[in-house]
Design a protein around this motif. Sequence first.
Motif, mmCIF file in Angstrom:
data_model
loop_
_atom_site.group_PDB
_atom_site.id
_atom_site.type_symbol
_atom_site.label_atom_id
_atom_site.label_comp_id
_atom_site.label_asym_id
_atom_site.label_seq_id
_atom_site.Cartn_x
_atom_site.Cartn_y
_atom_site.Cartn_z
ATOM 1 N N VAL B 84 0.835 -1.203 0.000
ATOM 2 C CA VAL B 84 0.000 0.000 0.000
ATOM 3 C C VAL B 84 0.867 1.249 0.000
ATOM 4 C CG1 VAL B 84 -1.796 1.259 1.223
ATOM 5 C CG2 VAL B 84 -1.740 -1.220 1.341
ATOM 6 N N MET B 85 0.486 2.229 -0.820
ATOM 7 C CA MET B 85 1.069 3.556 -0.702
ATOM 8 C C MET B 85 -0.074 4.551 -0.507
ATOM 9 S SD MET B 85 3.714 5.669 -3.066
ATOM 10 C CE MET B 85 2.635 6.187 -4.373
ATOM 11 N N PRO B 86 -0.348 4.935 0.757
ATOM 12 C CA PRO B 86 -1.437 5.880 0.995
ATOM 13 C C PRO B 86 -1.016 7.283 0.577
ATOM 14 C CG PRO B 86 -0.681 4.824 3.042
ATOM 15 C CD PRO B 86 0.345 4.584 1.989
ATOM 16 N N ASP B 87 -2.002 8.108 0.245
ATOM 17 C CA ASP B 87 -1.703 9.481 -0.143
ATOM 18 C C ASP B 87 -1.881 10.381 1.073
ATOM 19 O OD1 ASP B 87 -1.236 11.754 -1.799
ATOM 20 O OD2 ASP B 87 -3.381 12.161 -1.706
ATOM 21 N N GLY B 88 -1.046 11.404 1.155
ATOM 22 C CA GLY B 88 -1.191 12.378 2.238
ATOM 23 C C GLY B 88 -0.860 11.803 3.588
ATOM 24 N N HIS B 155 8.201 -6.117 0.030
ATOM 25 C CA HIS B 155 7.946 -7.499 0.431
ATOM 26 C C HIS B 155 7.338 -8.322 -0.699
ATOM 27 C CE1 HIS B 155 4.197 -5.403 1.050
ATOM 28 N NE2 HIS B 155 3.543 -6.530 1.140
ATOM 29 N N GLY B 156 7.354 -7.789 -1.924
ATOM 30 C CA GLY B 156 6.874 -8.548 -3.066
ATOM 31 C C GLY B 156 5.402 -8.897 -2.977
ATOM 32 N N PRO B 157 4.523 -7.890 -2.855
ATOM 33 C CA PRO B 157 3.088 -8.162 -2.710
ATOM 34 C C PRO B 157 2.480 -8.652 -4.030
ATOM 35 C CG PRO B 157 3.432 -5.809 -2.965
ATOM 36 C CD PRO B 157 4.803 -6.437 -2.944
ATOM 37 N N ARG B 158 1.325 -9.289 -3.937
ATOM 38 C CA ARG B 158 0.632 -9.715 -5.153
ATOM 39 C C ARG B 158 -0.315 -8.620 -5.639
ATOM 40 N NH1 ARG B 158 3.662 -11.240 -7.084
ATOM 41 N NH2 ARG B 158 2.343 -11.924 -8.817
ATOM 42 N N LEU B 159 -0.710 -7.739 -4.739
ATOM 43 C CA LEU B 159 -1.613 -6.631 -5.096
ATOM 44 C C LEU B 159 -1.009 -5.343 -4.558
ATOM 45 C CD1 LEU B 159 -4.349 -5.390 -5.991
ATOM 46 C CD2 LEU B 159 -5.201 -5.942 -3.707
ATOM 47 N N LEU B 160 -0.981 -4.333 -5.438
ATOM 48 C CA LEU B 160 -0.414 -3.051 -5.056
ATOM 49 C C LEU B 160 -1.536 -2.017 -5.114
ATOM 50 C CD1 LEU B 160 2.428 -2.174 -4.320
ATOM 51 C CD2 LEU B 160 2.857 -1.711 -6.733
ATOM 52 N N VAL B 161 -1.791 -1.340 -3.999
ATOM 53 C CA VAL B 161 -2.835 -0.307 -3.971
ATOM 54 C C VAL B 161 -2.163 1.036 -3.756
ATOM 55 C CG1 VAL B 161 -4.885 0.533 -2.793
ATOM 56 C CG2 VAL B 161 -4.530 -1.919 -3.077
ATOM 57 N N LEU B 162 -2.282 1.928 -4.733
ATOM 58 C CA LEU B 162 -1.579 3.207 -4.681
ATOM 59 C C LEU B 162 -2.589 4.347 -4.769
ATOM 60 C CD1 LEU B 162 1.008 2.245 -7.437
ATOM 61 C CD2 LEU B 162 1.284 1.930 -4.988
ATOM 62 N N ASP B 163 -2.494 5.265 -3.812
ATOM 63 C CA ASP B 163 -3.395 6.417 -3.838
ATOM 64 C C ASP B 163 -2.639 7.604 -4.429
ATOM 65 O OD1 ASP B 163 -5.561 7.972 -3.484
ATOM 66 O OD2 ASP B 163 -5.520 7.987 -1.296
ATOM 67 N N GLU B 164 -3.086 8.075 -5.576
ATOM 68 C CA GLU B 164 -2.487 9.231 -6.253
ATOM 69 C C GLU B 164 -0.970 9.096 -6.420
ATOM 70 O OE1 GLU B 164 -4.244 11.530 -7.540
ATOM 71 O OE2 GLU B 164 -6.113 11.710 -6.427
ATOM 72 N N PRO B 165 -0.496 8.030 -7.072
ATOM 73 C CA PRO B 165 0.963 7.856 -7.159
ATOM 74 C C PRO B 165 1.643 8.885 -8.060
ATOM 75 C CG PRO B 165 -0.160 6.205 -8.459
ATOM 76 C CD PRO B 165 -1.222 6.958 -7.733
ATOM 77 N N PHE B 166 0.874 9.570 -8.903
ATOM 78 C CA PHE B 166 1.517 10.496 -9.839
ATOM 79 C C PHE B 166 1.283 11.953 -9.469
ATOM 80 C CE2 PHE B 166 0.731 6.585 -12.172
ATOM 81 C CZ PHE B 166 2.026 6.278 -12.542
ATOM 82 N N GLU B 167 0.680 12.169 -8.284
ATOM 83 C CA GLU B 167 0.424 13.535 -7.839
ATOM 84 C C GLU B 167 1.744 14.192 -7.442
ATOM 85 O OE1 GLU B 167 -2.647 14.650 -7.857
ATOM 86 O OE2 GLU B 167 -3.065 15.979 -6.175
ATOM 87 N N SER B 195 -6.549 8.272 -9.427
ATOM 88 C CA SER B 195 -5.959 9.411 -10.122
ATOM 89 C C SER B 195 -7.077 10.279 -10.673
ATOM 90 C CB SER B 195 -5.066 8.925 -11.273
ATOM 91 O OG SER B 195 -4.491 10.030 -11.933
ATOM 92 N N HIS B 196 -6.760 11.526 -10.995
ATOM 93 C CA HIS B 196 -7.695 12.290 -11.809
ATOM 94 C C HIS B 196 -6.991 12.829 -13.043
ATOM 95 C CE1 HIS B 196 -6.630 15.204 -8.406
ATOM 96 N NE2 HIS B 196 -5.816 15.442 -9.402
ATOM 97 N N VAL B 197 -5.885 12.198 -13.394
ATOM 98 C CA VAL B 197 -5.170 12.597 -14.602
ATOM 99 C C VAL B 197 -5.487 11.591 -15.703
ATOM 100 C CG1 VAL B 197 -2.928 13.183 -15.539
ATOM 101 C CG2 VAL B 197 -3.371 13.487 -13.108
ATOM 102 N N MET B 198 -6.269 12.042 -16.721
ATOM 103 C CA MET B 198 -6.766 11.119 -17.756
ATOM 104 C C MET B 198 -5.649 10.505 -18.577
ATOM 105 S SD MET B 198 -9.856 11.195 -17.228
ATOM 106 C CE MET B 198 -10.248 12.055 -15.745
ATOM 107 N N GLU B 199 -4.626 11.322 -18.910
ATOM 108 C CA GLU B 199 -3.580 10.836 -19.816
ATOM 109 C C GLU B 199 -2.896 9.607 -19.215
ATOM 110 O OE1 GLU B 199 -3.713 13.987 -18.707
ATOM 111 O OE2 GLU B 199 -4.681 14.831 -20.484
ATOM 112 N N VAL B 200 -2.567 9.710 -17.923
ATOM 113 C CA VAL B 200 -1.870 8.599 -17.265
ATOM 114 C C VAL B 200 -2.731 7.348 -17.294
ATOM 115 C CG1 VAL B 200 -0.898 7.817 -15.096
ATOM 116 C CG2 VAL B 200 -0.614 10.184 -15.785
ATOM 117 N N VAL B 201 -4.004 7.521 -16.953
ATOM 118 C CA VAL B 201 -4.908 6.375 -16.882
ATOM 119 C C VAL B 201 -5.062 5.742 -18.268
ATOM 120 C CG1 VAL B 201 -7.260 5.661 -16.365
ATOM 121 C CG2 VAL B 201 -6.113 7.328 -14.900
ATOM 122 N N GLU B 202 -5.248 6.585 -19.286
ATOM 123 C CA GLU B 202 -5.441 6.062 -20.638
ATOM 124 C C GLU B 202 -4.210 5.315 -21.123
ATOM 125 O OE1 GLU B 202 -6.980 9.458 -22.794
ATOM 126 O OE2 GLU B 202 -8.385 8.136 -23.812
#
Lengths: 569, 254
Positions: B84-88, B155-167, B195-202
């Motif tokens: 997990v990478m929480p934002d803020g 730790h080599g997770p199988r699922l990565l949850v990132l909040d706003e990684p490109f902010e 995210s709210h950045v369309m380019e990155v998501v697309e």
Amino acid sequence: MAVPVTAPAAPTATAAATHRVSPRHFVRLKLRVMVNNFRGQAWRIALYVVGAVFGLWFAGTGFFLFAAPGLAGNDRYALMIAAFGGGLTVLGWLLLPLVFFGVDETLDPARFALLPLPRRTLVTGLLAAALVSVPAVAVLLALSGLVVTAGALGGWSAAVVQVVGVLAGVLLCVAAARAVTSAFAAMLRSRRVRDLAAVLLAVAAALLGPLQIFGLAALRDADWDRLDPMAEVVGWTPFGAPWTAGIDLAEGRVWAAPVKLLITALALVALLAWWSRSLESAMVGAASAGPAPARRGPAGGAVAQLFPRWVGWARRDRFGALVAREARYWWRDARRRANLVTVAVVGLFVPVMVNLGGANLTAGDTQGFAVPDTSSPLLVSLSMVFVGVLASVTLANQFGFDGSAYAAHLVAGVPGQQELRARMAAFSLYVLPMLAVVSVALAVILGRPGWVGVTSGSLLATYGVGLAVNSLVSVLGAYALPETSNPFALNSGAGVAKSFLTLLAMVGTMVAAVPMVVAAALLGDVWHWLALPVGAAYGLGAALLGAYLVGDVLDRRQPELLATVTPRR
Amino acid sequence: MTGEQPALSLRGLAKAFDGKIAVAGVDLDVPAGSFYGLLGPNGAGKTTTLSMAVGLLRPDAGGAWVLGHDVWADPVAAKRLLGVMPDGVRLFDRLSGAELLAYHGLLRGMDPAVVDQRAAELLDVLALGDAGRTLVVDYSAGMKKKIGLACALLHGPRLLVLDEPFEAVDPVSAALIRDILQRYVAGGGTVVFSSHVMEVVERLCSHVAILAAGTIKRVGTLPEVRGDRSLEEVFVEVVGGRTATGEELAWLSR
């Protein structure tokens, strides 16, 4: 705002030239900003009024102190009071703003960075604005007492000279404060220096009480005649010169008065020149402190770097990592370090003072315990209970120190019992040596080395019980600390309820430590031998039991705890 | 659940703060091996949803499962598979980068030798090795994101949850983060990020969900959600923003 300094109505150079900016504008700007700050904020007005009343009270006390020789018609101590009192005032103005992170920032010089103002205008204007403040007015009022003294002892001429001296002296105070803070402005804005200043402040604050008492004791025994030459010397430095000019005239040293006023004037000019030079750095300093230089450390794996050398014995597992990180934080986090320093200083001085007790020290106000003439095992135990409570209550908001960073423990799923045990262990790494010093030192100072067992036993017992009680408080009563660089900042509003909880923790700890005190009172000599093993076992058992029980609570409350320690943005 | 298990599934997640509803029942299935973008305007409830999904915030109702493990009933098993990478959220920022990685590794119960080796590699790949003993609190915003990502990956997770990684990340660091995430997904991992950045998501995502006012408005693979329009058009339409007609603010041009 209809003040020319900030008005955008000067698009050309000719228009700017027609409106000369004078100190009057700065004073009006400052008053306007102050009033706007008050708008609709009743508590700010209340705080200001409290400050003003406090300042007035201080001013009144000071006035009568400085006027005392004149009112009594006795010139024996006039010079001494003027030189030392005035000198301390200047010293205070010089140092206090540094320790308290700057001065009244209503008019921050950085705000004027973009305005086309000559340096001289800016300096005189800011100085004039700085004079309009409660402390400046209070100091002026207080030291006016010297005018009374000079007038009573030397007639009108001395009084007039003293008026000039006091006015110049107040200017000197304000200029000194401004010059020093301005020179250190860039430094004070960097985190590292602020951290250091915070620790110094903690030391100063913790020492204030003991110093006061020692000062009083010293005053009582002091040989006053020997201070006379010292007062004369101080009188010739800028610290004492403005305040003693009129006194000198009154005591017949006519030639000294103009020389001292000249010294004051020169010092004032020098300070203003220094201020003017450093203003520029203060003005641009706000923009950016620049990146911190990269520090190259000793090579070695990441794990080796995490563990400080003196925690090297810890196992390289979760518990060890928790201890190592907490140990690093108690030192690297200014907030925590300030707490540690306070515990160390207060924990050493209060028991010594209480137990030396007796006729010449008055420690009655530091705590509620009675102070008999001679010490006893009972009193020693009580004072040790106080130290133990003080040390352990530092952990009452241990999760608040972490703030939102605590989320990492949730994500990693750290078990509550392990977490609490590690936190206790890391804090004890610092506190236990401190407690050992306190208990041994106290026994030695009292001249009763045989009491080491009693002192250390009751101390360990109280500390252990306190760890357990404060673990519970830290889980149930945590609150968010603001994420600022000022380690003494508290979220307003959190105060009352939280200090009540802390108080409850202290009372709970004391109650749980009562058996040690009772044993000390009843058991007599046998207790000298039994106190240490019994106390240590009691403390250790209580701490472990506390971690075991509270750990379960923590496991159930982790997300809620995270929410309460996360500051609102 | 048998066979192809979703990497993350949310059922009826709901949360209200002081009576104000932040998330009003979110159902979501994130297929294993997908690169999942959670889109939404500011205040849509993205952070609240992800916090409840990873066990940082207790939901008022509903549940979350990581590869079949209930996050709230069986947190140990779920969190072992989860990075997990929480934002803020602050890191333990009075540690240096290497110390922080070691701390996270040992907290996860990893072997010290493995921690050392992976930490060195991560610092090197993320170009954080030059920072040396600099404390994380003195890092720039981009460096903080990168060290946060390293902590989540360690730790080599199988699922990565990132909040706003490109902010608040500069283009160079963003490219680096993108590259690492793409390699992670190619290696069989699953990424969910908001995210709210369309380019990155697309550019990155295989799947998209659009969250607005606390509920999921559109969900599916990127082509399904986008149709023949641009993702931005769909997003603005779903969220209910207005498009300029060219009539107003005419005084801006002269």
